[in-house]
Write an enzyme that holds these catalytic residues in place. Sequence first.
Site, PDB file in Angstrom:
ATOM      1  N   TYR A  33       0.833  -1.207   0.000  1.00 41.10           N
ATOM      2  CA  TYR A  33       0.000   0.000   0.000  1.00 41.10           C
ATOM      3  C   TYR A  33       0.862   1.249   0.000  1.00 41.10           C
ATOM      4  O   TYR A  33       2.072   1.192   0.217  1.00 41.10           O
ATOM      5  CB  TYR A  33      -0.956   0.000   1.190  1.00 41.10           C
ATOM      6  CG  TYR A  33      -0.326   0.350   2.524  1.00 41.10           C
ATOM      7  CD1 TYR A  33       0.494  -0.548   3.198  1.00 41.10           C
ATOM      8  CD2 TYR A  33      -0.540   1.597   3.113  1.00 41.10           C
ATOM      9  CE1 TYR A  33       1.068  -0.221   4.415  1.00 41.10           C
ATOM     10  CE2 TYR A  33       0.018   1.929   4.339  1.00 41.10           C
ATOM     11  CZ  TYR A  33       0.827   1.019   4.983  1.00 41.10           C
ATOM     12  OH  TYR A  33       1.398   1.355   6.182  1.00 41.10           O
ATOM     13  N   GLU A 181      12.092   2.287  14.218  1.00 41.19           N
ATOM     14  CA  GLU A 181      11.289   3.417  13.721  1.00 41.19           C
ATOM     15  C   GLU A 181      10.015   3.469  14.544  1.00 41.19           C
ATOM     16  O   GLU A 181       9.874   2.747  15.532  1.00 41.19           O
ATOM     17  CB  GLU A 181      10.984   3.230  12.234  1.00 41.19           C
ATOM     18  CG  GLU A 181      10.196   1.965  11.938  1.00 41.19           C
ATOM     19  CD  GLU A 181       9.901   1.753  10.455  1.00 41.19           C
ATOM     20  OE1 GLU A 181       9.839   2.737   9.709  1.00 41.19           O
ATOM     21  OE2 GLU A 181       9.709   0.588  10.070  1.00 41.19           O
ATOM     22  N   LEU A 206      11.028   1.164   7.171  1.00 40.99           N
ATOM     23  CA  LEU A 206      10.442   1.574   5.897  1.00 40.99           C
ATOM     24  C   LEU A 206      11.223   2.776   5.362  1.00 40.99           C
ATOM     25  O   LEU A 206      11.497   3.717   6.123  1.00 40.99           O
ATOM     26  CB  LEU A 206       8.978   1.969   6.108  1.00 40.99           C
ATOM     27  CG  LEU A 206       8.239   2.254   4.810  1.00 40.99           C
ATOM     28  CD1 LEU A 206       7.850   0.938   4.138  1.00 40.99           C
ATOM     29  CD2 LEU A 206       6.999   3.088   5.059  1.00 40.99           C
TER      30      LEU A 206
HETATM   31  N1  PDD Z   1       2.871   5.147   7.442  1.00 44.58           N
HETATM   32  N2  PDD Z   1       7.497   3.727   8.922  1.00 44.58           N
HETATM   33  C1  PDD Z   1       6.332   3.076   8.960  1.00 44.58           C
HETATM   34  C2  PDD Z   1       6.257   1.763   9.642  1.00 44.58           C
HETATM   35  C3  PDD Z   1       5.193   3.649   8.348  1.00 44.58           C
HETATM   36  O1  PDD Z   1       4.029   2.993   8.369  1.00 44.58           O
HETATM   37  C4  PDD Z   1       5.303   4.919   7.724  1.00 44.58           C
HETATM   38  C5  PDD Z   1       4.134   5.583   7.062  1.00 44.58           C
HETATM   39  C6  PDD Z   1       6.553   5.553   7.718  1.00 44.58           C
HETATM   40  C7  PDD Z   1       6.769   6.889   7.065  1.00 44.58           C
HETATM   41  O2  PDD Z   1       6.733   6.781   5.648  1.00 44.58           O
HETATM   42  P1  PDD Z   1       6.209   7.997   4.765  1.00 44.58           P
HETATM   43  O3  PDD Z   1       7.026   9.182   5.149  1.00 44.58           O
HETATM   44  O4  PDD Z   1       6.447   7.560   3.383  1.00 44.58           O
HETATM   45  O5  PDD Z   1       4.743   8.177   5.101  1.00 44.58           O
HETATM   46  C8  PDD Z   1       7.633   4.928   8.323  1.00 44.58           C
HETATM   47  C9  PDD Z   1       1.697   5.612   6.767  1.00 44.58           C
HETATM   48  C10 PDD Z   1       1.502   7.088   6.860  1.00 44.58           C
HETATM   49  C11 PDD Z   1       0.502   4.802   7.223  1.00 44.58           C
HETATM   50  O6  PDD Z   1       0.668   3.585   7.328  1.00 44.58           O
HETATM   51  O7  PDD Z   1      -0.574   5.360   7.453  1.00 44.58           O
END
Ligand code: PDD
Length: 289
Positions: A33, A181, A206
Amino acid sequence: MSRIAYINGRYLPHREACVHVEDRGYQFADGVYEVIPVLAGRLIDEGLHLDRLARSLGEIRIAPPMARAALGLMLREVVRRNRVGDGIVYLQITRGVARRDHRFPPATLRPSLVVTARQGAGFPSDPDTWAVAAITWPDQRWARCDIKTIGLLPNVLAREAAREAGAYEAVLVDAAGAVTEGAAANIWIVDAAGILRTRPLDHAILPGCTRAALRDLLAQAGIGLEERGFSLAELRAAREVFLTSATSFVRPVTRLDGAPVGDGTVGAITRRLFALFARHIRGQRDNAR
Ligand code: PDD
């Protein structure tokens, strides 16, 4: 106004947008996703998100169900049909619908593609009111957290634990005491020596698009960053802590496990990076289409 979802080639009323009980996403979490921020109707850092989606699909060997340009147009159409000004687009691709069997179905099977959009709060006005509390929590996930899969049960449990503790995010700590994280965000610190740090990319985290965008902004602004992991002890001793994600942007963490981070207010570096990111967002938001 009723919400519209895109599902396998059709735009449907949200309440009618269903997938089959034997969708592999439903039965095996066999899918990936993306969450893309939308501000003033524009997709923010779209290129980074579509690059990561392609990588996630490749890592789990699902063929892209749609060409990138067509996907971009469809995402915009979902935003438009839902009249989202500020909010998010959610995109999910699973391996498709097949009789339950762990092994891959034939490669000819069409993947399931679902996209929804919803209105949100928009970009925050200042970092102080945007600050949150976090807890620390054991990282109980698998060994390929670099793939943005829909298998999020450990993240769900961690986030719920945070909520029950009156906090927003759970900072995940592995068995060796290293911070990986957040349950849904990347974590950064200004350490006790004043050095801005975040963990380097590996299979344990991630590769955040917000992280990548901020990293570029730091380089352009000549602000030093050490991509070096840190321990739970270093997290606790940090002067500043913040998180980055598509929905949190740059978000200060001013309380950790009930104790103040630094002096308990938003630190100078976090404040500067919040402003830097706000400018980055404005640049894309206010660009003519
Ligand atoms: N989550 N690490 C994890 C485990 C995440 O689920 C997310 C983002 C990030 C940050 O990635 P980005 O900057 O690309 O949003 C890091 C999204 C927002 C979610 O699952 O709703």
